[in-house]
Design an enzyme around this catalytic site. Structure first.
Site, mmCIF file in Angstrom:
data_model
loop_
_atom_site.group_PDB
_atom_site.id
_atom_site.type_symbol
_atom_site.label_atom_id
_atom_site.label_comp_id
_atom_site.label_asym_id
_atom_site.label_seq_id
_atom_site.Cartn_x
_atom_site.Cartn_y
_atom_site.Cartn_z
ATOM 1 N N LYS A 43 11.741 19.297 -3.631
ATOM 2 C CA LYS A 43 11.447 19.726 -4.880
ATOM 3 C C LYS A 43 12.762 19.981 -5.706
ATOM 4 O O LYS A 43 13.686 20.359 -5.008
ATOM 5 C CB LYS A 43 10.712 21.112 -4.892
ATOM 6 C CG LYS A 43 9.218 21.101 -4.895
ATOM 7 C CD LYS A 43 8.822 22.425 -5.107
ATOM 8 C CE LYS A 43 7.299 22.728 -5.261
ATOM 9 N NZ LYS A 43 6.748 24.081 -5.266
ATOM 10 N N GLU A 85 13.316 33.941 2.022
ATOM 11 C CA GLU A 85 12.671 32.626 2.172
ATOM 12 C C GLU A 85 12.335 32.511 3.895
ATOM 13 O O GLU A 85 11.228 32.127 4.343
ATOM 14 C CB GLU A 85 13.534 31.439 1.927
ATOM 15 C CG GLU A 85 13.347 31.412 0.202
ATOM 16 C CD GLU A 85 12.023 31.280 -0.418
ATOM 17 O OE1 GLU A 85 11.222 30.852 0.187
ATOM 18 O OE2 GLU A 85 12.064 31.391 -1.597
ATOM 19 N N GLU A 137 2.128 19.253 -3.585
ATOM 20 C CA GLU A 137 1.618 20.627 -3.662
ATOM 21 C C GLU A 137 0.274 20.686 -4.383
ATOM 22 O O GLU A 137 -0.167 21.420 -5.173
ATOM 23 C CB GLU A 137 2.597 21.548 -4.657
ATOM 24 C CG GLU A 137 2.325 23.008 -4.460
ATOM 25 C CD GLU A 137 3.339 23.847 -5.206
ATOM 26 O OE1 GLU A 137 3.023 24.642 -6.072
ATOM 27 O OE2 GLU A 137 4.527 23.809 -4.708
ATOM 28 N N HIS A 152 9.174 35.250 -9.161
ATOM 29 C CA HIS A 152 9.622 34.500 -9.873
ATOM 30 C C HIS A 152 9.491 35.175 -11.598
ATOM 31 O O HIS A 152 10.502 35.093 -12.267
ATOM 32 C CB HIS A 152 8.834 33.055 -10.246
ATOM 33 C CG HIS A 152 9.581 32.058 -9.593
ATOM 34 N ND1 HIS A 152 9.032 30.841 -9.164
ATOM 35 C CD2 HIS A 152 10.644 31.969 -8.734
ATOM 36 C CE1 HIS A 152 9.762 29.943 -8.496
ATOM 37 N NE2 HIS A 152 10.715 30.713 -8.323
#
Length: 260
Positions: A43, A85, A137, A152
């Site tokens: 990504k 993460e 995805e 986010h």
């Protein structure tokens, strides 16, 4: 060659993806967040119009080279950010890895190289397994967004004053709270997630903008499908499920739970 953190890798990858309709590039991540997440999976993206990575593409690097010695140069806050993460990968896919993080927290925080190598190898293996099944995805890869839907939005609403990993940590707590209220997990599972985050230096509650402000940023989420927000909710440590039926009331309740 992208030598640096996640922003460097994303910009380099995005440039490589668009120049001549795609040229080869190599990731050499030097921060924990880039080593365990952004350099793996292909990504690439840049922020635009107050939205995270809204311009981007899928473009796999030819090589990712990780040297854990670079982590000795990191400010503590950046190391904590990266652990968000890492912990996420244990929760969504591997309870054994989650237990490894619990049992070796002191050595991880001391930057023991052998432990860091083991952590990086398994962490990258988890993400690679998911990406290999679903590169673009369309299904399984979306579980990697655990903690990101609210996280986010909070990151953007705060004007990026908190790090990505710090916001993902808050988002994981919020998503787990929604799962608790739906009787998908019990109190002990939520406490386990919260305690591991606290152990690694995360704030699990913080001063946030209004729920209305955060919710408005959530409407810009590029992962919305048919106008509905996608949520990833834990079923147990090591297993999650995806849903698009989380209500506005549930979201506001979860934002309240992580707000001071």
């Amino acid at each position: 060659m992208a030598l640096g953190g996640g922003v460097t890798g994303d910009i380099t990858g995005f440039a490589a993806a668009t120049y001549l309709r795609g040229i080869d590039f190599v990731q050499v991540p030097t921060t924990l967040l880039s080593q365990v997440d952004s350099s793996i999976g292909g990504k690439t993206g840049v922020d635009f119009m107050e939205s995270k990575n809204i311009l981007g593409s899928f473009h796999q690097p030819k090589l990712v080279y990780i040297n854990v010695n670079t982590l000795k140069t990191l400010p503590e806050r950046e190391f904590v950010s990266g652990m968000g993460e890492v912990i996420k990968h244990g929760i969504i896919r591997d309870c054994g890895f989650f237990d490894f993080l619990k049992d070796n927290s002191d050595k991880v925080k001391e930057l023991d190289p052998d432990i860091l190598i083991k952590m990086a190898k398994r962490n990258c293996g988890i993400k690679a397994e998911v990406v290999e099944c679903d590169e673009k995805e369309n299904g399984l890869r979306a579980i990697l967004n655990f903690g990101h839907t609210i996280g986010h939005a909070a990151e953007s609403a705060l004007g990026f004053k908190m790090t990505h990993g710090e916001c993902v940590g808050l988002g994981m707590v919020a998503a787990s709270y929604i799962a608790l209220k739906r009787n998908m997990i019990d109190e002990s599972t939520l406490e386990e997630i919260v305690n591991v985050l606290l152990e690694y230096g995360f704030a699990v509650k913080t001063a946030l903008p209004s729920a209305d402000t955060i919710y408005s940023f959530m409407q810009k989420d590029k992962k919305k499908s048919e106008g509905k927000l996608k949520f990833v909710l834990p079923v147990r440590i090591g297993d999650v499920m995806q849903t698009r039926d989380v209500t506005k009331e549930e979201i506001y309740s979860a934002i309240s739970y992580i707000s001071e």
